[in-house]
Structures are given as structure tokens and as C-alpha cells.
Design a protein around this motif. Sequence first.
Motif, PDB file in Angstrom:
ATOM      1  N   TYR A  38       0.813  -1.289  -0.055  1.00  0.00           N
ATOM      2  CA  TYR A  38      -0.048   0.037  -0.101  1.00  0.00           C
ATOM      3  C   TYR A  38       1.043   1.326  -0.137  1.00  0.00           C
ATOM      4  O   TYR A  38       1.163   1.939   1.049  1.00  0.00           O
ATOM      5  N   ARG A  39       1.438   1.693  -1.142  1.00  0.00           N
ATOM      6  CA  ARG A  39       2.306   2.519  -1.407  1.00  0.00           C
ATOM      7  C   ARG A  39       2.129   3.206  -2.707  1.00  0.00           C
ATOM      8  O   ARG A  39       1.592   2.712  -3.645  1.00  0.00           O
ATOM      9  N   ASP A  40       2.984   4.018  -3.037  1.00  0.00           N
ATOM     10  CA  ASP A  40       3.051   4.759  -4.523  1.00  0.00           C
ATOM     11  C   ASP A  40       3.645   3.851  -5.273  1.00  0.00           C
ATOM     12  O   ASP A  40       4.939   4.056  -5.767  1.00  0.00           O
ATOM     13  N   TYR A  41       2.991   2.833  -5.795  1.00  0.00           N
ATOM     14  CA  TYR A  41       3.596   1.685  -6.489  1.00  0.00           C
ATOM     15  C   TYR A  41       2.602   1.374  -7.717  1.00  0.00           C
ATOM     16  O   TYR A  41       1.726   0.853  -7.103  1.00  0.00           O
ATOM     17  N   ILE A  42       3.104   1.149  -8.901  1.00  0.00           N
ATOM     18  CA  ILE A  42       2.246   0.771  -9.893  1.00  0.00           C
ATOM     19  C   ILE A  42       2.910  -0.561 -10.432  1.00  0.00           C
ATOM     20  O   ILE A  42       4.393  -0.683 -10.684  1.00  0.00           O
ATOM     21  N   PHE A  43       2.114  -1.924 -10.234  1.00  0.00           N
ATOM     22  CA  PHE A  43       3.046  -2.935 -10.610  1.00  0.00           C
ATOM     23  C   PHE A  43       3.693  -2.952 -12.064  1.00  0.00           C
ATOM     24  O   PHE A  43       2.996  -2.457 -13.187  1.00  0.00           O
ATOM     25  N   ASP A  44       4.826  -3.348 -12.079  1.00  0.00           N
ATOM     26  CA  ASP A  44       5.462  -3.353 -13.506  1.00  0.00           C
ATOM     27  C   ASP A  44       5.189  -5.057 -13.918  1.00  0.00           C
ATOM     28  O   ASP A  44       4.546  -5.803 -13.326  1.00  0.00           O
ATOM     29  N   ARG A  45       5.521  -5.282 -15.011  1.00  0.00           N
ATOM     30  CA  ARG A  45       5.072  -6.606 -15.914  1.00  0.00           C
ATOM     31  C   ARG A  45       5.574  -7.632 -15.322  1.00  0.00           C
ATOM     32  O   ARG A  45       4.905  -8.607 -14.869  1.00  0.00           O
ATOM     33  N   PRO A  46       6.911  -7.831 -14.737  1.00  0.00           N
ATOM     34  CA  PRO A  46       7.244  -9.179 -13.995  1.00  0.00           C
ATOM     35  C   PRO A  46       6.716  -9.430 -12.558  1.00  0.00           C
ATOM     36  O   PRO A  46       6.179 -10.517 -12.664  1.00  0.00           O
ATOM     37  N   PHE A  47       6.274  -8.192 -12.009  1.00  0.00           N
ATOM     38  CA  PHE A  47       5.618  -8.315 -10.807  1.00  0.00           C
ATOM     39  C   PHE A  47       4.118  -8.612 -10.907  1.00  0.00           C
ATOM     40  O   PHE A  47       3.633  -9.600 -10.138  1.00  0.00           O
ATOM     41  N   PHE A  48       3.555  -8.118 -11.972  1.00  0.00           N
ATOM     42  CA  PHE A  48       2.160  -8.613 -12.198  1.00  0.00           C
ATOM     43  C   PHE A  48       2.067  -9.953 -12.778  1.00  0.00           C
ATOM     44  O   PHE A  48       1.202 -10.716 -12.277  1.00  0.00           O
ATOM     45  N   THR A  49       3.094 -10.387 -13.299  1.00  0.00           N
ATOM     46  CA  THR A  49       3.158 -11.664 -14.002  1.00  0.00           C
ATOM     47  C   THR A  49       2.894 -12.785 -12.691  1.00  0.00           C
ATOM     48  O   THR A  49       2.327 -13.680 -12.651  1.00  0.00           O
ATOM     49  N   GLY A  50       4.102 -12.415 -11.878  1.00  0.00           N
ATOM     50  CA  GLY A  50       4.471 -13.264 -10.532  1.00  0.00           C
ATOM     51  C   GLY A  50       3.054 -13.448  -9.876  1.00  0.00           C
ATOM     52  O   GLY A  50       2.610 -14.445  -9.253  1.00  0.00           O
ATOM     53  N   TRP A  51       2.388 -12.179  -9.762  1.00  0.00           N
ATOM     54  CA  TRP A  51       1.412 -11.884  -8.702  1.00  0.00           C
ATOM     55  C   TRP A  51       0.170 -12.657  -9.109  1.00  0.00           C
ATOM     56  O   TRP A  51      -0.465 -13.613  -8.538  1.00  0.00           O
ATOM     57  N   THR A  52      -0.146 -12.751 -10.394  1.00  0.00           N
ATOM     58  CA  THR A  52      -1.369 -13.314 -11.073  1.00  0.00           C
ATOM     59  C   THR A  52      -1.151 -14.628 -11.188  1.00  0.00           C
ATOM     60  O   THR A  52      -2.068 -15.520 -11.018  1.00  0.00           O
ATOM     61  N   THR A  53       0.067 -15.249 -11.465  1.00  0.00           N
ATOM     62  CA  THR A  53       0.588 -16.668 -11.525  1.00  0.00           C
ATOM     63  C   THR A  53       0.203 -17.316 -10.293  1.00  0.00           C
ATOM     64  O   THR A  53      -0.372 -18.526 -10.191  1.00  0.00           O
ATOM     65  N   VAL A  54       0.563 -16.800  -8.992  1.00  0.00           N
ATOM     66  CA  VAL A  54       0.703 -17.345  -7.912  1.00  0.00           C
ATOM     67  C   VAL A  54      -1.131 -17.400  -7.416  1.00  0.00           C
ATOM     68  O   VAL A  54      -1.578 -18.459  -6.832  1.00  0.00           O
ATOM     69  N   ALA A  55      -1.756 -16.523  -7.909  1.00  0.00           N
ATOM     70  CA  ALA A  55      -3.462 -16.347  -7.743  1.00  0.00           C
ATOM     71  C   ALA A  55      -3.758 -17.697  -8.446  1.00  0.00           C
ATOM     72  O   ALA A  55      -5.006 -18.190  -7.849  1.00  0.00           O
ATOM     73  N   ILE A  56      -3.564 -17.721  -9.695  1.00  0.00           N
ATOM     74  CA  ILE A  56      -3.890 -18.960 -10.400  1.00  0.00           C
ATOM     75  C   ILE A  56      -3.618 -20.296  -9.720  1.00  0.00           C
ATOM     76  O   ILE A  56      -4.544 -21.247  -9.850  1.00  0.00           O
ATOM     77  N   MET A  57      -2.512 -20.121  -9.445  1.00  0.00           N
ATOM     78  CA  MET A  57      -1.932 -21.481  -8.863  1.00  0.00           C
ATOM     79  C   MET A  57      -2.560 -21.953  -7.543  1.00  0.00           C
ATOM     80  O   MET A  57      -2.852 -22.958  -7.240  1.00  0.00           O
ATOM     81  N   TRP A  58      -3.120 -21.008  -6.845  1.00  0.00           N
ATOM     82  CA  TRP A  58      -3.993 -21.020  -5.564  1.00  0.00           C
ATOM     83  C   TRP A  58      -5.190 -21.733  -5.893  1.00  0.00           C
ATOM     84  O   TRP A  58      -5.815 -22.471  -5.176  1.00  0.00           O
ATOM     85  N   GLN A  59      -5.858 -21.452  -6.941  1.00  0.00           N
ATOM     86  CA  GLN A  59      -7.050 -22.290  -7.518  1.00  0.00           C
ATOM     87  C   GLN A  59      -6.675 -23.662  -7.552  1.00  0.00           C
ATOM     88  O   GLN A  59      -7.481 -24.501  -7.285  1.00  0.00           O
ATOM     89  N   PHE A  60      -5.475 -24.094  -8.310  1.00  0.00           N
ATOM     90  CA  PHE A  60      -5.347 -25.669  -8.298  1.00  0.00           C
ATOM     91  C   PHE A  60      -4.928 -26.234  -6.947  1.00  0.00           C
ATOM     92  O   PHE A  60      -5.326 -27.127  -6.434  1.00  0.00           O
ATOM     93  N   ILE A  61      -4.432 -25.488  -6.018  1.00  0.00           N
ATOM     94  CA  ILE A  61      -4.225 -25.807  -4.591  1.00  0.00           C
ATOM     95  C   ILE A  61      -5.523 -26.122  -4.016  1.00  0.00           C
ATOM     96  O   ILE A  61      -5.760 -27.117  -3.290  1.00  0.00           O
TER      97      ILE A  61
END
Length: 686
Positions: free
Chosen positions: A629-652
Motif C-alpha cells: 500500500y504505497r506509491d507503486y504501480i505493478f510492473d510487468r514481471p511483478f504482475f506476472t508473478g502476482w497473477t500466476t500465484v493467484a491462479i496456482m492457488w485455485q489448483f491448490i
Amino acid sequence: MGEISSSGVTLISQGTGYGMLIGLGILFCGVILLAVRVQKLYLNEDSGQSEMFMVANRTVGTGLTASAVFSSWMWINETVFAAVNCYRFGLAAPMWYGSGLCFQIALMAVLGVLAKIRVPYAHTSMEIIRMRYGRVAHVVFLVLNLFCNIFGCASMILAGSQLIHGISGMHFVAATILIPIGVVLYTAVGGLKATFITDYLHTAVALILIIYFTLVILTHDSIGGLHGLYDKVAAIAEDNYIEGNFQGSLLTMKSHDAIIWGLILKLGNLALVVMDTAFWQKSFATEVKATVPGYNLAAIAIFGVPWGLGTVIGLAARVLHDTPSFPTYPGEFTQQEVLSGFVMPYAIQATVGEKGVVAFLVMVFMALTSTVSSSMIAVSSIISFDLYKTYINPHASDKRLIRVSHLAVVFHAVFITVFSIILNYGGANMTWIGYFRPILTGSGIVPLILTLTWSGQTRLAAIWSPILGFVTGLTIWLATTKSMYGTINLQTTMEEAPALYGSLGSTFTPALYSVLISFYKPYTFDWRQFLRIELVETSLSDSTDEKATSPGDNTANGTDTPQKGAGVSSSSSSSIADAPTTSESDLNNLQHPFDDATLRQLHRWYRIAWVMWIVLVLLTFIAWPMPLYRDYIFDRPFFTGWTTVAIMWQFIAVVLVVLYPLYDGRYEIWKGAVGIQRSLGRVFRK
């Protein structure tokens, strides 16, 4: 105010909508009735007995518990409205949605195992209130509990019916009536165990569809995978400026509206869990060793549903809403359509087409019927046990209780259908109900928790603290609305700040009221009083048949279920006094039904449950989201990792609440399959 408009773009025909609701209702009803028959014939589980009907003989294992709790908590909010709020506030909203779901379930693991230690024969949370505080407090919490169930269930039916009406053109009233019909039959016949089984089926189907929608939309040519989604969202940033977000970006965790909305969600969901006797009943129904792991597996699994699904579909809808493939194009995707929940079906139509919308309707049906069945069994238990047996017919037989429970299921279905229709024509929607519900029911949370955890809470405190808390929360809500917006109406009371302040007041001021009132006339409750609550007595005519299948027969079932009569007072649950007046000598004669080894095991699980709850709160409230929660906009690598973990959580989640229950219940499944095979063999030999 008039009927709320939930009309959207028609995506499927009315015939398809009617066919889906009626066909799925008949299919699930048939499957559950067959499962109930198999249980009775081959697994010695008879839902014609009230202990089985209300608390499943207290023999449900870890896997089925996790699946059932997950399903009961996977409301339409976690799927459809996670995408809505990602569309409105950006990717911060699904993360806050996930964190606003899991800690309540982990808290119920704490309360559930503590209830097994202190109230081993409880059937509903209201029974515990009456045992400790008497009739007046019992009535106060009955009202709060019924309001919680009614508003929770009605809001889900309201949202689902408005969605179905919007995408198929089916009349809202018809959709509202058809949703509960199939649920009524299998819930009335099968009781709590039937809802456990249907919850598992709902969970399996819904999770498969959730993963399918997440992946098929993400990989569609118009989105282009994780990198494509990021690039397209970044490219439309100027035209999709979000007020309150850092630089107006959809790709930042610094979102003022998302965090305020997330706090309201947490308080509302806390009320929905703690004040809903359905979650207490599921904990009462579990084996000794299943409560804590079952609830915590569900708490972990549920996180991935709104996080992964909401992130992908909410952002994809932002990318697609101004393209020719979107159903509203070239018109505007209006705020009313967004708040009515059309973000997800429109995104599916734009990428998958009509077949995808049909699958979406199946997923909505899974979420709705799971909620409705859980609410029905909870309300039927309250009506039959806490009202009928307590105040109308204290000597009701087991069969009479079952009959009343069946009638209560039907009554609740009719009532909730009519109430949902009234809410629709009154102009309410999910947003308003979501903001009002924690103010209405949140005042009972702390006093109910203290009933099990603090021996110093007095009867006056239990009666007055929830009433004063509700009045405080309501006053704060309306006064803040008037102060900030000048008038009080449906629109201004849906503003986030007043709703948050009102929810905080309603939820936490009862703690202060309870302590102050309890110190006025101090009293220390003796926990042994709870041992006066017993199993529901069965009629003499049934006693012979029940000897082999009694829930207290440890050797027959191979479980740690408490054994009836092990020093417990001979008076049945109907004879619980309105106040704890048992003499000291009588209390000394009471003996806990669990042996010392089982009690040590329960206390160990209790400590583990607290550790799990603290870890989940610290992780999902502070350690994970707050640094972002700070002055930060996700860059592409961070967004990719963020969303990948979110999708993997569905398989978990699939592993935890779909595959593991099959493994955990393999012996019962095998026993049932062998029984069916032998029966079919006898039929064919004839």
C-alpha cells in the motif's frame, strides 16, 4: 423506490435459462436422494433421526468438512462480485476480497473445537446461549441469528435472480422461485449430511468452472496471456482512471476505495460466519480430530477464488468493455450494470460466447444452491430445536422433531423467496444489503464469542450488549450519512465511509458494553453447566434399532464421538433450565463424555487453531498487503508473478477440497460401492 433495474444485454434465451434452473435442480435432487438412500442402507446413517439430521451424528471427517465449509462460504460474492470490484477498484480489490474470507473460517475452527471441549452435545449455537443465560438472551440471539440467515440467503438469491434475469430475460420472480425448489427436497429429506454431500458436488463443479473461466479468458486472443493482459491494461490507463487509486491506476495496491470496501467486507463476513448457526452446526458435526484441520483447509483454499478469478476477469473486462466483442458495444457499460454483477458474464460472452454463458449459469447455480441449502438446514434446526422443542413441545419425540424440521425447511424456502422478491421491488441490491448486514447482525459477534471464552460475561451483558451495539452502529451509520451527504436515502446509505463507521460501531462497541455491564454485578459461570446439554432423546420404539448405530457408540463407528450417558445428567435437552441453577453437588456428579486422552487431543487442537488464526490474520491483513500500500504501480514481471500465484492457488484449492475429501472418505466410498454392487448382483440373479 420501485423495482431495481437489473436488465442487461440478453445473452441466452429464456428457454435456456428455464431449462438450466429446472434441469439442474432435478439432477442434483436425484443425486442427493440417491446418496441419502445409499447412506441409510450401507453406511448406517439414517437422516430420519434428529441427531443425524441436525449434526450428522458428529462423525464427519476432515476432507468432507473442508469441502462443505468451502462450498458454504463460496457465495456468489466470491466469484461474480470479486470481478465486479476488480473492475471498479483495480487489482487491489480481489486481494482484499481473499483476505476478507479466510480469517473468519479460521476463527470458527477455534470456536468449534472449544465448543467440543465445553459443550460436547450442542446442536445449535442458540442452545448454548439458552443454557448459559436463559430465555430472554436466547430470544435476542434467535432474532439476530434469523436476521443473519434471512438477509444472507436472500441477498444471494436476489443477486443470482437479478443476474439470471439480466442475461436470459427470464422474469425475476420466476428465477427467484426456481432457485430454492430443488434444494428444498434434498435438504428436507437428507438433513445436514445431505448438504455436506451436495456441498462437495457444488465445490467440485464450481472450482472446475472457475479455473476454466480464468484460463480461457486469460489465453484468449483478445487478451493475450499474462503479458498481453498487463500491456493492454497499461495501454488503456488514461481512459480508465480510478479515483482514489495511486495515479488512477488499475495496477496498484494503493486504492483507497478498495481498502475501505475490504474492511466493510471483513466485518460483514465475520457476522455471516459467527452469527450463522450453519457454520456452528458443521463444526458440531465433525469428528474430534476433523474440526480444526477441516476448517483451516477451507480457509486456505477459499483465498484463491476471488483473488485469481477476480483479478483476471475484472481486468479483462476493462480491456474489452470498449471493443466490438463486448455485449454493450457501442453503448456504455453502465454503473448499474456493473453493480448488478454483469462484469463476469459480459467478459465471458466477449471471449467464450454463448456456451461460456451457459457454463457461467451452472457456476451461479452451484453457488446459490449451496448457500440456500446451508441456510435451510440452519433455520430448520432453529425452528425445530430452539423454538418448537424449547417453547412449544418440550417432550417432542425424535420423529416429531424431524417432521417439524421438514416443515421448517419448506417454510423457510417460501419465506425467503417472498422476502427476496420484496427486496427486489423495494429497490435493494447487493451493495446496500452488504453494507447494512454487518450493522444489523454484527452486534452479536463479541457477546456470542465471549459466551464460550469468558466465564465473567453475565446474563444482563449478554442481553443488552448486542441491543446497545446495534443501536450504536445504526446511529453512527445514519448520523454519518446525514453529516457527510446531507440526506438519508438508499443511495447515500450505500456510501462506503458511513457504512464502515456504522459496522465498526455495531461490531466492537458490544465488547465495551459487555465488560461494563458484567462488572456491574459480577458473576462467574461454571463451565460444567454446559454438560447438562444432551443428545436429543429418541422414542422407546426406536431404541432397539439405534443400539447398533447410536452416535455415542464409539466401537461401532470407530470415531471419538462422545458417549451418551457417561455421567451426563439424565435430563434431556428439553429440560435445560432458563438459568444455571444446578447445585454444586449436582455439578460434581457431572462427568465429561470424552475421556482424558480425547480432551488432551482437543486442547492441543485448540492451541493449534489459535496459532493458525493469528498467522492468517497477520499474513493476510498486514505482512502481505500493507507493504504494497504505497506509491507503486505493478510492473510487468511483478504482475506476472502476482497473477500466476493467484491462479496456482485455485489448483491448490482443488487438491484441498476436491481431491483430498475423496482420499479421506475412501473407506466409506468403497463400503457404499460394495453395498451397491452386492445389491445389484442380487437383483440380477433373481
